[in-house]
Write a protein that holds these residues in place. Structure first.
Motif, mmCIF file in Angstrom:
data_model
loop_
_atom_site.group_PDB
_atom_site.id
_atom_site.type_symbol
_atom_site.label_atom_id
_atom_site.label_comp_id
_atom_site.label_asym_id
_atom_site.label_seq_id
_atom_site.Cartn_x
_atom_site.Cartn_y
_atom_site.Cartn_z
ATOM 1 N N GLU A 171 0.824 -1.211 0.000
ATOM 2 C CA GLU A 171 0.000 0.000 0.000
ATOM 3 C C GLU A 171 0.860 1.263 0.000
ATOM 4 O O GLU A 171 0.543 2.237 -0.686
ATOM 5 C CB GLU A 171 -0.933 0.015 1.203
ATOM 6 N N CYS A 195 -3.413 12.230 -3.085
ATOM 7 C CA CYS A 195 -3.498 11.131 -2.134
ATOM 8 C C CYS A 195 -2.440 11.391 -1.060
ATOM 9 O O CYS A 195 -1.509 12.180 -1.280
ATOM 10 C CB CYS A 195 -3.277 9.772 -2.811
ATOM 11 N N HIS A 209 -7.427 2.705 -9.354
ATOM 12 C CA HIS A 209 -8.011 2.402 -8.048
ATOM 13 C C HIS A 209 -9.137 1.402 -8.258
ATOM 14 O O HIS A 209 -10.088 1.669 -8.975
ATOM 15 C CB HIS A 209 -8.541 3.672 -7.398
ATOM 16 N N ASP A 244 -11.181 0.112 -5.992
ATOM 17 C CA ASP A 244 -12.292 0.169 -5.037
ATOM 18 C C ASP A 244 -12.665 1.631 -4.745
ATOM 19 O O ASP A 244 -12.543 2.109 -3.614
ATOM 20 C CB ASP A 244 -11.901 -0.550 -3.747
ATOM 21 N N ASN A 254 -13.667 5.984 0.317
ATOM 22 C CA ASN A 254 -12.245 6.086 -0.024
ATOM 23 C C ASN A 254 -11.888 7.409 -0.700
ATOM 24 O O ASN A 254 -10.730 7.602 -1.085
ATOM 25 C CB ASN A 254 -11.828 4.932 -0.948
ATOM 26 N N TYR A 289 -7.831 10.462 -2.893
ATOM 27 C CA TYR A 289 -8.026 9.051 -2.539
ATOM 28 C C TYR A 289 -7.258 8.789 -1.247
ATOM 29 O O TYR A 289 -6.051 9.047 -1.170
ATOM 30 C CB TYR A 289 -7.495 8.132 -3.638
ATOM 31 N N ASP A 344 -7.344 5.722 0.595
ATOM 32 C CA ASP A 344 -7.016 4.312 0.838
ATOM 33 C C ASP A 344 -6.709 3.658 -0.497
ATOM 34 O O ASP A 344 -7.582 3.541 -1.355
ATOM 35 C CB ASP A 344 -8.182 3.602 1.531
#
Length: 590
Positions: free
Chosen positions: A241, A260, A318, A320, A325, A335, A337
């Motif tokens: 991640e 992010c 991405h 999801d 998120n 974003y 996550d």
């Protein structure tokens, strides 16, 4: 007067009781066999392991723990009576009761409509992994175990109250000794070991079920379990991640409206992610966004345009993009996550681009070409005519619909179902992307009323395609078509040589295939006979007319007898042909 006591109700209850007893016997026997099988392996077994492959099995207390967990799982499965089938709702409830591993499995499966039917996928999106938060001491002890230096030398302060708590990790706001505000994502202790144990049990259940189901079904089930383990392993390795955050920031460094959190790689480990603390307005809170002066249409259009960039330009998207998120922070779509990301190769991106343009242009031929380029198995046996007909129907239904009217979920699942029907095997990344687009549709539905997502994506393709890119694309397309044509010509030349050789030797035979015909030669003979009779009838009419007007003898009452007989015979034969055709058509309709 009472009803006759014929014992019907008692028989019905007896059948229900016997069915319940049979199900209970099956579950008890399954548990006994699994435990006996494990005992026979004497300490070594094929388990999922933390690194995969064949590893030493659980021993002593661990084995007892696993037996206890196996009993818990089978008790829950027995409670929901899966032997008699599951509905989408009961499947979701069962996964929630089975615990975090199965909740996460359900969340992953909700994005895989090629594995589960759409009603099940839709219901599994409701799964939530919220659990009781870890206490402060557990969080601190976990952090201490991750670093070789005291955590007081890294963090100046850590908030007691978590920002969020899920099945895998918990997030806390903190401050580094250098002054930066950060968010710390801390993995729950032993979560990977627990998942490994649960998936090991899944493997055993799949192997046990092989005794009762066809091999093909079990192979599919076991491959799904392996895929789930791969997803778990990536999600529980927080360095993945952290690298995702870093790569996403680099890809969007020149995009002012996308952001992010920045990861602090120095302090990121396999069980901890340290990143910038970012606060903002949840993208689902449209009322507050409007109050703060944001233009919802602009947010929606930029979100879709950037997602097109992730898919088509970067090949790193991405997977999801649900509302939880995404936040709006400081004028940026952020974003927060990036645990689940997807990748598309340059080949896949070119195929996807062709499919987008095909839908926008309502071209079934281009959509078919793009779909076939995605296929990961042979396409020799595909019925291209039927495939084009199915794609025509899909484009007619969805090709020009506005966002307000377009059901992207139905569109995507129609494509996937049609591909499955045609025997086209699509890679998992494609179906992951499909589910992501469905999720994104739900996010921007309120932002872009009456606007077509397809048109936005197509506009992105045109706006970001330079002259050199267009030239390269055309060159690649011509090269691909030239390669296909050259192979076709060489194959045709080879076949022509073989045909010539067989012809000169008198060995050439030709086979004809007439669809839906049991006796094609007989049908051809009947058609030839009918054609011959038609020619004969026409000849009789013409000849009789010549004789009639020439007044050829004998003549009775001014009518040439031969001409008259010719007319009558031609009329009779003509009527016979017409009636036989009508009779044959009626028989076919029956």
């Amino acid at each position: 007067m009472g009803k006759p006591e014929d014992g019907t109700e008692e028989k019905k209850q007896g059948k229900m009781a016997s069915a319940a007893e049979y199900a209970a016997d099956v579950y008890d026997r399954m548990l006994h066999d699994l435990e006996e099988e494990e005992t026979e392996q004497d300490g070594y077994e094929e388990t999922i392991g933390l690194l995969g492959g064949r590893q030493k099995g659980y021993e002593g207390g661990s084995r007892k723990t696993r037996h206890k967990r196996m009993r818990e799982i089978l008790a829950i499965v027995r409670k929901y009576d899966i032997l008699h089938g599951l509905t989408p709702v009961t499947l979701r409830k069962m996964l929630e009761e089975l615990g975090p591993t199965y909740v996460k499995a359900g969340q992953i499966l909700s994005m895989r409509s090629e594995i589960l039917p759409e009603p099940f996928c839709r219901e599994l999106t409701k799964l939530r992994a919220d659990v009781e938060p870890m206490d402060r001491e557990t969080v601190l002890s976990t952090l201490r175990a991750e670093y070789s230096i005291p955590i007081e030398d890294i963090f100046d302060a850590i908030d007691d109250v978590p920002l969020g708590s899920a099945s895998i990790a918990q997030v806390h706001k903190a401050k580094l000794i250098t002054g930066e505000l950060v968010a710390i994502k801390v993995q729950r202790p032993h979560v990977q070991e627990t998942m490994a144990q649960d998936i090991d049990i899944m493997r055993r259940l799949a192997r046990y079920a092989q005794r009762f189901f066809p091999d093909t079904q079990i192979l599919d089930l076991r491959s799904v379990i392996e895929e789930l383990w791969h997803s778990f392993r990536e999600e529980t390795d927080f360095l993945v991640e952290a690298r995702n955050l870093d790569e996403f920031r680099r890809n969007n460094a020149d995009v002012k409206f996308i952001g992010c959190p920045k990861p602090y790689m120095k302090w990121c480990t396999r069980h901890v992610v340290v990143m910038d603390y970012v606060s903002g307005i949840p993208i689902s809170n449209t009322k507050r966004l409007v109050q703060d002066g944001y233009d919802l249409t602009e947010i929606g259009a930029k979100l879709i345009d950037n997602y097109a960039r992730q898919m088509l330009d970067d090949g790193f998207f991405h997977a999801d993009p649900h509302p939880g998120n995404i936040i709006i922070s400081g004028g940026k779509i952020t974003y927060i996550d990036l645990g689940i990301m997807g990748r598309l190769s340059s080949h896949d991106r070119a195929a996807l681009e062709e499919m987008v343009e095909a839908v926008a242009e309502r071209s079934s031929e281009r959509l078919k070409n793009g779909l076939l380029r995605f296929a990961i198995s042979g396409t020799e046996g595909i019925d291209h005519a039927q495939l084009l007909a199915d794609l025509d129907l899909i484009i007619d239904e969805y090709g020009t619909a506005d966002l307000h009217d377009l059901d992207i979920a139905a569109f995507v699942n129609s494509l996937i179902a049609m591909a499955r029907k045609a025997g086209i095997e699509l890679p998992g990344t494609v179906t992951m992307l499909a589910r992501s687009l469905v999720t994104l549709e739900g996010v921007v539905d309120e932002f872009l009323p009456g606007v077509s997502i397809i048109e936005i994506v197509k506009g992105h393709i045109k706006a970001h395609a330079s002259l050199s890119d267009v030239a390269k694309k055309e060159a690649k397309e011509y090269a691909r078509e030239l390669e296909s044509a050259s192979h076709g010509m060489l194959q045709a030349a080879s076949q022509a040589g073989l045909l010539t050789s067989m012809l000169t030797r008198g060995q050439l035979r030709m086979n004809f295939d007439f669809a839906n015909r049991t006796d094609p030669i007989g049908d051809l003979a009947a058609a030839a006979d009918r054609l011959t009779m038609g020619i004969v009838v026409a000849g009789l009419f013409i000849g009789s007319s010549v004789i009639y007007y020439a007044r050829i003898q004998p003549v009775i009452f001014g009518i040439p007898i031969i001409g008259f007989l010719g007319f009558m015979i031609a009329l009779f034969l003509g009527l016979w042909i017409v009636f036989s055709i009508i009779k044959e058509r009626k028989q076919k309709k029956r």
